[in-house]
Design a protein around this motif. Structure first.
Motif, PDB file in Angstrom:
ATOM      1  N   ARG A 699      -6.457  14.861  -1.168  1.00 46.59           N
ATOM      2  CA  ARG A 699      -5.235  14.307  -0.606  1.00 46.59           C
ATOM      3  C   ARG A 699      -4.032  14.896  -1.333  1.00 46.59           C
ATOM      4  O   ARG A 699      -4.178  15.718  -2.229  1.00 46.59           O
ATOM      5  CB  ARG A 699      -5.224  12.757  -0.736  1.00 46.59           C
ATOM      6  CG  ARG A 699      -6.421  12.037  -0.125  1.00 46.59           C
ATOM      7  CD  ARG A 699      -6.409  12.051   1.398  1.00 46.59           C
ATOM      8  NE  ARG A 699      -5.258  11.392   1.969  1.00 46.59           N
ATOM      9  CZ  ARG A 699      -5.155  10.091   2.169  1.00 46.59           C
ATOM     10  NH1 ARG A 699      -6.159   9.285   1.829  1.00 46.59           N
ATOM     11  NH2 ARG A 699      -4.076   9.569   2.712  1.00 46.59           N
ATOM     12  N   TRP A 702       0.386  14.328  -6.335  1.00 50.67           N
ATOM     13  CA  TRP A 702       1.713  13.790  -6.651  1.00 50.67           C
ATOM     14  C   TRP A 702       2.217  14.210  -8.021  1.00 50.67           C
ATOM     15  O   TRP A 702       3.421  14.245  -8.252  1.00 50.67           O
ATOM     16  CB  TRP A 702       1.702  12.258  -6.606  1.00 50.67           C
ATOM     17  CG  TRP A 702       1.711  11.647  -5.227  1.00 50.67           C
ATOM     18  CD1 TRP A 702       0.793  10.792  -4.712  1.00 50.67           C
ATOM     19  CD2 TRP A 702       2.695  11.827  -4.197  1.00 50.67           C
ATOM     20  NE1 TRP A 702       1.133  10.430  -3.427  1.00 50.67           N
ATOM     21  CE2 TRP A 702       2.300  11.057  -3.083  1.00 50.67           C
ATOM     22  CE3 TRP A 702       3.865  12.579  -4.101  1.00 50.67           C
ATOM     23  CZ2 TRP A 702       3.028  10.993  -1.908  1.00 50.67           C
ATOM     24  CZ3 TRP A 702       4.593  12.512  -2.923  1.00 50.67           C
ATOM     25  CH2 TRP A 702       4.177  11.734  -1.840  1.00 50.67           C
ATOM     26  N   SER A 717      -3.613  12.559  -7.880  1.00 48.14           N
ATOM     27  CA  SER A 717      -3.508  12.662  -6.420  1.00 48.14           C
ATOM     28  C   SER A 717      -3.632  11.310  -5.734  1.00 48.14           C
ATOM     29  O   SER A 717      -4.036  10.313  -6.332  1.00 48.14           O
ATOM     30  CB  SER A 717      -4.611  13.604  -5.923  1.00 48.14           C
ATOM     31  OG  SER A 717      -4.840  13.455  -4.546  1.00 48.14           O
ATOM     32  N   ARG A 718      -3.286  11.325  -4.449  1.00 46.59           N
ATOM     33  CA  ARG A 718      -3.463  10.137  -3.612  1.00 46.59           C
ATOM     34  C   ARG A 718      -4.949   9.801  -3.445  1.00 46.59           C
ATOM     35  O   ARG A 718      -5.287   8.678  -3.053  1.00 46.59           O
ATOM     36  CB  ARG A 718      -2.821  10.390  -2.242  1.00 46.59           C
ATOM     37  CG  ARG A 718      -2.861   9.180  -1.326  1.00 46.59           C
ATOM     38  CD  ARG A 718      -2.226   9.464   0.020  1.00 46.59           C
ATOM     39  NE  ARG A 718      -0.781   9.293  -0.029  1.00 46.59           N
ATOM     40  CZ  ARG A 718       0.036   9.597   0.986  1.00 46.59           C
ATOM     41  NH1 ARG A 718      -0.449  10.101   2.100  1.00 46.59           N
ATOM     42  NH2 ARG A 718       1.328   9.413   0.867  1.00 46.59           N
ATOM     43  N   SER A 745      -3.747   5.155  -5.758  1.00 45.51           N
ATOM     44  CA  SER A 745      -3.237   6.524  -5.813  1.00 45.51           C
ATOM     45  C   SER A 745      -2.572   6.781  -7.154  1.00 45.51           C
ATOM     46  O   SER A 745      -1.829   5.937  -7.661  1.00 45.51           O
ATOM     47  CB  SER A 745      -2.199   6.757  -4.713  1.00 45.51           C
ATOM     48  OG  SER A 745      -2.744   6.479  -3.454  1.00 45.51           O
ATOM     49  N   THR A 747       0.249   8.544  -9.138  1.00 51.74           N
ATOM     50  CA  THR A 747       1.560   9.068  -8.733  1.00 51.74           C
ATOM     51  C   THR A 747       2.363   9.656  -9.891  1.00 51.74           C
ATOM     52  O   THR A 747       3.391  10.288  -9.667  1.00 51.74           O
ATOM     53  CB  THR A 747       2.396   7.948  -8.081  1.00 51.74           C
ATOM     54  OG1 THR A 747       2.429   6.826  -8.974  1.00 51.74           O
ATOM     55  CG2 THR A 747       1.782   7.512  -6.758  1.00 51.74           C
ATOM     56  N   ASP A 768       0.167   3.905  -7.790  1.00 48.53           N
ATOM     57  CA  ASP A 768       0.955   3.439  -6.646  1.00 48.53           C
ATOM     58  C   ASP A 768       1.174   1.928  -6.690  1.00 48.53           C
ATOM     59  O   ASP A 768       2.140   1.416  -6.124  1.00 48.53           O
ATOM     60  CB  ASP A 768       0.226   3.828  -5.352  1.00 48.53           C
ATOM     61  CG  ASP A 768       1.163   3.912  -4.159  1.00 48.53           C
ATOM     62  OD1 ASP A 768       2.364   4.168  -4.369  1.00 48.53           O
ATOM     63  OD2 ASP A 768       0.708   3.721  -3.021  1.00 48.53           O
ATOM     64  N   THR A 809       5.259   1.466  -6.801  1.00 49.90           N
ATOM     65  CA  THR A 809       4.879   2.819  -7.228  1.00 49.90           C
ATOM     66  C   THR A 809       5.575   3.278  -8.506  1.00 49.90           C
ATOM     67  O   THR A 809       6.793   3.160  -8.641  1.00 49.90           O
ATOM     68  CB  THR A 809       5.233   3.820  -6.107  1.00 49.90           C
ATOM     69  OG1 THR A 809       4.693   3.336  -4.883  1.00 49.90           O
ATOM     70  CG2 THR A 809       4.668   5.195  -6.401  1.00 49.90           C
TER      71      THR A 809
END
Length: 869
Positions: A699, A702, A717-718, A745, A747, A768, A809
């Motif tokens: 995914r 971030w 990553s997500r 996720s 972030t 997140d 987040t």
């Protein structure tokens, strides 16, 4: 309470060392809604900041904690007992706080005022289907409170809270009654306890311009008594006084109302025994002034009340959002005295205190305070301190404004220090290269500087963090920022929802203020004399900031006197100031700007990510993108500010970039799930080549971060994973480890080196859901020309308590680079997030022997169960 530190948490890892986390700072703005703020009898102020309830201490001017739990923005708060419940407040250690959010949820929190403990008490049953707009309540006995909630769904609900009298006892909340008010919802409520035992009166006002009076009892059955007409726009605030005794059986009750029609009305409710209807009729015969403004008559229990308009207060020039009676004081003999004093707050940037004139009894405005800044856009609410010595407003810019009466013989209201922060998601932050202060940017279109204020602090005193400057106030949401490393003056580059990056340089006024705040020698190699800019002025459109030069300060602005009728529209000049105490909101919003020195044109879309190398020679920037051509990373040479390179690799937005600590490589990660490594040669310009590109996660990626001691790096990553990689042979990338799956996720990432010999460090991971974890990473050393010579070892050393963490987040994590003067065992981690907050944590690393010694000391000391301040 102890200083704004959250619960101290600890974890350990295999090297026999323990990591402890303590929160030392929270910067946050107030949600921009009416009824959001509540000043409790316990001395703390509660307010909503995005989905969290924040508590701040007016005494220390700092936020002491945020309470997680709500899933939507917090709209209103209410303390129980209230400031009016002076009889029930005495000797009480436990207070309760109610909070209502935009999704219709109401929560109760238990606050131990003496010990500084707070906990989530319960969530109320879901009676509302839309956002809560107001909460109002009173204690009807030492152990029972009645409160009402109103919502955009047109329902008003009456609740009972039963509190167990035992210390530390729990509370139970039950729904007593539900009132439907039709298509025009109520937005303001006030509840009063009548002298006649067991009877209550509820006033509600809203979109139909009328005040609705309901009478009820402790069982919660409320019946409509009458309507009060007079306002010509929405009614925004209502507040009952305590009953004012008139001698004998009679008493007066006062209700104050404010409206978007810019007026304030004081309604007087005069009590009569319900049986003496003839005397009421007889009085109608006598023609007095009051007979022309008499309102309806209603009955509560065995007492009837005659309503009349006591006064119409006209003084504000815009919507009056709040009115509040001065809290009562406790007299000897268990009697509460209600001061005849009303505080009003309006969108005209003013708060006024209204009192009846001694001789005539006419209500007049006796005190006016406010913000004269053009940048302030008015107040959403005003509140009294429980003892009536201070008043607090919260404004359109998410800001607090507090004044205290410091006069001895006459009133003298002076501004006080209050917490401040962003009022929208905080997108990025960075430490100054010296580590002296923290720079954050937000979607509220401001850049803010926070620092510990050490001036005028006695030895042993707690040092509090303050906002000391607001270098950039912009017309676009700010997305990214980087500090220019290397020597020279303080400079940063920021990127917003526009195609231009902007470069800012510190003015002389800031450098001297920083010296006052930190009590440290300036870290710039040049002397102050070489800095020719004193401050900056804002342009009319709020995009560029023009310098104010030191040699031009005494010159009168040319042409201003001949501007004619348009001169009122011009923005006044800023007055750059060297602050010897922390600046207040009015000064921050106007007099602490930094001048903009350059604009960097090149990107085709809004800026998204930016970073600087560790020598302060190159800046890399990226923008939002949906194609390979626009997803280029641009390189800018510091000083000349020319574009010296365009790196092509990604197909979608590059979400984060970071240079390795020796500046040999640039790592970039993107929404296209790829990571790229570019190598740089140390020659003039920026000769570069793409070393590696690979799909690293399933995914969006971030976050990324380099190991300060080598060529290992982490990506998050997500897909809820963090992977550790290394650059091999300066030409390829190898996966070293994948951390266990995270709960949400990933972030934000930040890698801090701890021991170069063992290649040991700590990786901070932000998610997140707002939570933060620390992972110990050691071994696996790799240089650009070799393979790792030892296996990589990873372990989770600390999961932060949710009370310490963000509630949305985490956008960025940054370690403060330890300076030579710092203790080896203490680290500072800064974080920012979508919950509008900036947080700083202090992390102490201690050996197991030190921990054992501390345990022995604890056994010898008296125990305390206080765990949060």
């Amino acid at each position: 309470m102890s200083p704004a530190a959250g619960e101290q948490l600890s974890g350990s890892h295999r090297e026999g060392r323990s990591v402890e986390a303590r929160r030392i700072f929270i910067g946050a703005g107030c949600n921009r809604v009416v009824n959001n703020v509540s000043w409790g009898a316990c001395g703390l102020v509660a307010f909503g900041t995005q989905n969290a309830v924040a508590l701040f201490s007016p005494l220390r001017g700092e936020i002491v904690t945020t309470l997680p739990g709500h899933k939507a923005p917090v709209n209103c708060t209410l303390w129980l007992p209230t400031k009016k419940d002076v009889l029930q407040v005495r000797g009480r250690e436990t207070h309760y706080l109610l909070s209502g959010s935009a999704d219709g949820t109401i929560m109760a929190w238990k606050i131990g005022s003496g010990k500084g403990e707070w906990s989530h008490a319960l969530q109320l049953p879901g009676m509302h289907k839309k956002g809560i707009t107001c909460l109002a309540g009173r204690m009807v006995s030492d152990a029972v409170a009645i409160f009402a909630s109103t919502s955009s769904d047109g329902i008003v609900v009456i609740w009972e809270m039963a509190i167990e009298p035992a210390p530390g006892g729990d509370c139970k909340v039950s729904c007593l009654h539900s009132l439907s008010v039709g298509l025009k919802p109520m937005v303001s409520l006030s509840l009063a306890v009548l002298p006649e035992r067991g009877h209550l009166i509820l006033a509600m006002g809203g979109l139909d311009h009328k005040i609705h009076i309901y009478c009820g009892d402790k069982a919660g059955k409320f019946i409509k008594a009458c309507e009060l007409k007079g306002h010509s726009d929405w009614i925004r605030s209502l507040d009952f006084s305590l009953p004012v005794m008139m001698g004998g059986e009679k008493h007066n009750l006062f209700l104050v109302s404010s409206s978007q029609d810019r007026t304030i009305r004081i309604w007087k409710m005069t009590s009569e025994a319900a049986s003496s209807g003839s005397s009421v009729q007889l009085r109608k015969g006598t023609i007095e002034m009051t007979s022309y403004i008499e309102g309806p008559l209603f009955v509560a229990g065995s007492t009837s009340y005659q309503v009349s308009l006591e006064s119409l207060l006209v003084g504000h020039e815009d919507w009056v959002y709040s009115v509040e009676w001065q809290p009562p004081t406790l007299l000897t003999g268990d009697e509460a005295h209600q001061p005849m004093s009303i505080l009003s707050a309006s969108m005209d940037k003013m708060m006024m205190i209204w009192r009846p004139e001694k001789n005539t009894g006419l209500w007049i405005n006796s005190v006016t305070v406010g913000e004269l800044s053009h940048s302030a856009l008015g107040f959403y609410g005003g509140h009294w301190q429980p003892d009536g010595r201070s008043i607090l407003a919260h404004g359109y810019g998410g800001s607090f404004h507090m004044w205290r009466d410091v006069g001895l013989d006459s009133e003298n209201w002076q501004p006080q220090i209050v917490p401040s922060g962003h009022f929208a998601p905080v997108s990025d932050l960075t430490w100054a290269r010296s580590g002296q202060y923290l720079l954050s940017v937000s979607h509220d279109q401001t850049t803010r500087i926070f620092a510990p204020w050490r001036n005028q602090v006695n030895p042993g005193d707690m040092i509090y963090w303050r906002e000391i400057a607001r270098p950039q106030i912009h017309g676009h949401d700010l997305n990214c920022v980087t500090f220019i490393q290397g020597s020279g003056n303080h400079r940063f580059v920021s990127g917003a929802d526009e195609k231009v990056s902007r470069v800012f340089e510190a003015p002389l006024s800031f450098l001297k203020t920083l010296q006052q705040a930190t009590l440290l020698k300036p870290d710039i190699s040049e002397d102050f004399d070489n800095v020719q800019v004193l401050g900056a002025n804002m342009s009319a459109l709020g995009l560029s900031q023009k310098p104010i030069y030191t040699h031009g300060v005494k010159e009168s602005p040319s042409g201003n006197s001949n501007d004619g009728p348009d001169s009122m529209e011009t923005i006044p000049d800023a007055v750059p100031t060297v602050f010897t105490e922390p600046p207040v909101e009015d000064q921050l919003a106007w007099n602490t700007l930094w001048p903009e020195s350059h604009k960097l044109y090149g990107h085709g879309n809004e800026l998204f990510s930016i970073c600087c190398d560790y020598e302060g020679k190159l800046v890399a920037s990226s923008c939002k993108s949906q194609s390979a051509a626009v997803a280029e990373i641009w390189l800018w040479e510091v000083g000349t500010w020319k574009a010296v390179g365009r790196l092509q690799s990604h197909n979608l937005t590059v979400t984060q970039m970071e240079f390795s600590h020796d500046n040999a490589f640039l790592l970039s990660v993107s929404r296209d799930r790829q990571l790229s490594i570019f190598s740089f040669r140390k020659i003039e310009g920026a000769e570069h080549r793409l070393v590696a590109k690979l799909e690293a996660h399933k995914r969006i990626i971030w976050a990324c971060s380099w190991n300060p001691f080598g060529y290992e790096f982490a990506t998050g990553s997500r897909d809820k994973s963090v992977k550790i990689w290394c650059v091999e042979d300066a030409s390829s990338v190898k996966l070293l480890a994948t951390l266990p799956q995270f709960c949400d996720s990933v972030t934000a990432l930040a890698w801090m080196g701890r021991d170069r010999a063992s290649n040991a460090g700590i990786l901070a991971v932000g998610m997140d859901n707002g939570l933060i974890e620390l992972w110990s990473i050691s071994g696996g050393r790799a240089s650009a020309g070799s393979t790792p010579d030892s296996p990589l070892s990873v372990a989770c050393v600390l999961r932060f308590d949710p009370v310490l963490c963000h509630v949305s987040t985490v956008h960025r994590l940054r370690w403060r680079e330890p300076s030579s003067t710092d203790e080896e065992s203490t680290l500072e981690l800064a974080s920012c997030g979508a919950d509008h907050t900036v947080r700083v944590f202090e992390l102490a690393t201690r050996t197991q022997q030190q921990l054992r010694n501390q345990e022995i000391d604890k056994d010898e000391e008296p125990t305390s169960n206080s765990h949060e301040s």
